[in-house]
Design an enzyme around this catalytic site. Structure first.
Site, mmCIF file in Angstrom:
data_model
loop_
_atom_site.group_PDB
_atom_site.id
_atom_site.type_symbol
_atom_site.label_atom_id
_atom_site.label_comp_id
_atom_site.label_asym_id
_atom_site.label_seq_id
_atom_site.Cartn_x
_atom_site.Cartn_y
_atom_site.Cartn_z
ATOM 1 N N HIS A 98 -49.241 5.114 79.291
ATOM 2 C CA HIS A 98 -50.388 5.970 78.999
ATOM 3 C C HIS A 98 -51.717 5.328 79.367
ATOM 4 C CE1 HIS A 98 -50.028 3.247 75.622
ATOM 5 N NE2 HIS A 98 -51.219 3.585 75.191
ATOM 6 N N CYS A 99 -51.701 4.094 79.891
ATOM 7 C CA CYS A 99 -52.960 3.387 80.149
ATOM 8 C C CYS A 99 -53.176 3.053 81.623
ATOM 9 C CB CYS A 99 -53.011 2.095 79.337
ATOM 10 S SG CYS A 99 -53.318 2.352 77.578
ATOM 11 N N ILE A 100 -52.353 2.182 82.169
ATOM 12 C CA ILE A 100 -52.666 1.576 83.460
ATOM 13 C C ILE A 100 -52.713 2.572 84.611
ATOM 14 C CG2 ILE A 100 -52.012 -0.235 85.094
ATOM 15 C CD1 ILE A 100 -50.839 -1.783 82.796
#
Length: 438
Positions: free
Chosen positions: A273-275
């Site tokens: 969900h981030c990178i």
């Protein structure tokens, strides 16, 4: 320190405060458990009624968070609700909602905005709101601040606003919510004081910064740093492959240098969900200042191209055996975005699966952490995880390792599979003909 500031800080420090956590997912739930464990009353707010009902029955749908931990939290006073008016009972509101990209790969703040819009009719004086969702610098000031002020509050005097980015790393046995340092930035010095009081009992180390913008930029830098380095090593993998060099052996050798080098390993792309998402938040915001973030965008292009590269290697490996992709049986091992978790958000494995399907491959998957392919907004497979044994493995024309879960028996896989395409370096020192690197 103003009287209101002192009152709220003291209430937090004495654990008399009620903590409201909005968004009971991979970020909000661990926070709830930590605050609950140290004696705070927690109200969890979520828009998903089925999930709220599940939590209130003592059940968890997140693999690394046990049913027992939820049941214990309920006994200690935790409750979940879909009723945003309960925000008025809270002294602190922690917002842990998704910040995805839209179809144009631009920031989608709809979850943040709709959450704040649902909360503000119920907020009151002497309350602190902390946004934990990853976002571009300026979001707290541009989206939260005006909505709070519109309710008649003076932020920094009778209401307090902070930004503190989540740093959860599901599946990492070396860190937990308590032990990961917490960056906190306040809209004013008084907001920062309250923010520190909010987090200092729950987190071992609180790192204060001068503004919400600095805190927002900090989280983006952390993830852009990883994205750029992964993009670099993925590009190096393609070059090394052309030269007949094993990039995993190269990285392992370089990692023996005790300074100036951090090992990053290649894979089938970026997930989670981030990178894969966060760098584009800064890229989008930079355009407002007339800047073009070429370095960040280039790494994104490299990483996004990796699933196509992997499927090309699968096709080549099948061709070497006189088989076409169309009609070949292909088993994908691991669809979670990283090892030992059940989270499939932005997983490159799923894009690999779609490309195989588009090219006519007969597809199955096996993932001990994901028993049934989950409902997703953009992807659909009517599949369940295949249980592995010798006969099953031998029935596939190709087995593709996209996530190297510890639960996989890689010796059995090596012994029984006809052809293995390894994207994770599981067999980095193996020389068998049937093992191909990708």
């Amino acid at each position: 320190m103003a009287v209101t500031t002192q009152q709220l800080s003291n209430k937090l420090k004495s654990k008399e405060a009620v903590i409201g956590i909005v968004g009971m997912g991979y970020v909000g739930l661990p926070l709830m458990l930590r605050y609950n464990d140290i004696g705070f009353k927690i109200i969890g707010i979520d828009i998903d009624k089925n999930w709220v009902d599940l939590l209130n029955s003592g059940k968890s749908k997140i693999e690394h968070i046990s049913n027992d931990s939820i049941s214990n939290a309920l006994k200690n006073g935790f409750e979940a609700t879909t009723d945003f008016s309960r925000a008025s009972e809270c002294d602190a509101l922690l917002l842990c909602v998704p910040t995805p990209l839209n179809k144009y790969r631009e920031p989608d703040l709809s979850y943040v905005v709709s959450t704040v819009n649902s909360l503000v009719p119920h907020i009151r004086k002497n309350q602190v709101m902390s946004l934990e969702s990853t976002t571009y610098p300026g979001t707290t000031e541009e989206e939260l601040l005006p909505r709070i002020e519109k309710q008649g509050f003076t932020v920094g005097k009778d209401y307090f606003l902070v930004y503190s980015p989540e740093r959860e790393d599901p599946g990492n046995p070396n860190f937990e919510t308590r032990t990961i340092p917490k960056v906190v930035g306040g809209h004013t010095p008084a907001c920062l004081e309250v923010g520190i009081a909010l987090y200092q009992l729950a987190i071992d180390k609180v790192v204060s910064v001068s503004s919400t913008k600095v805190a927002e930029m900090t989280k983006l830098l952390e993830n852009i740093y990883r994205s750029v380095n992964i993009g670099l090593i993925n590009e190096m993998k393609i070059v090394a492959d052309k030269m007949g060099v094993d990039i995993f052996e190269v990285v392992d050798a370089a990692a023996t240098k005790p300074f100036g080098f951090t090992a990053y390993y290649p894979g089938p792309g970026l997930g989670g969900h981030c990178i894969p998402i966060d760098p584009f938040y800064l890229t989008w915001k930079a355009r407002e200042y007339g800047l073009h973030t070429r370095f960040i965008e280039l790494s994104g292009e490299v990483n996004q191209a990796m699933p196509e590269y992997v499927v090309g290697k699968i096709t080549d490996a099948l061709n070497e055996q006189g088989k076409a992709m169309r009609g070949s049986k292909v088993l994908v091992l691991g669809i979670a975005y990283k090892k030992n978790v059940d989270d499939v958000r932005e997983s490159p494995s799923i894009e690999v699966m779609e490309l195989i399907r588009d090219r006519g491959g007969v597809l199955d998957y096996s993932d001990p952490h994901v028993p049934t392919f989950p409902k997703m907004r953009e992807h659909f497979f009517d599949l369940s995880s295949i249980k592995l044994n010798a006969a099953v493995l031998g029935s596939y024309d190709a087995v593709v390792i996209t996530t190297n879960h510890d639960k996989f028996d890689f010796e059995m896989i090596k012994k029984n599979a006809q052809l293995i395409i390894d994207t994770r370096g599981v067999y980095r020192y193996e020389a068998e003909q049937k093992i191909k690197r990708a």
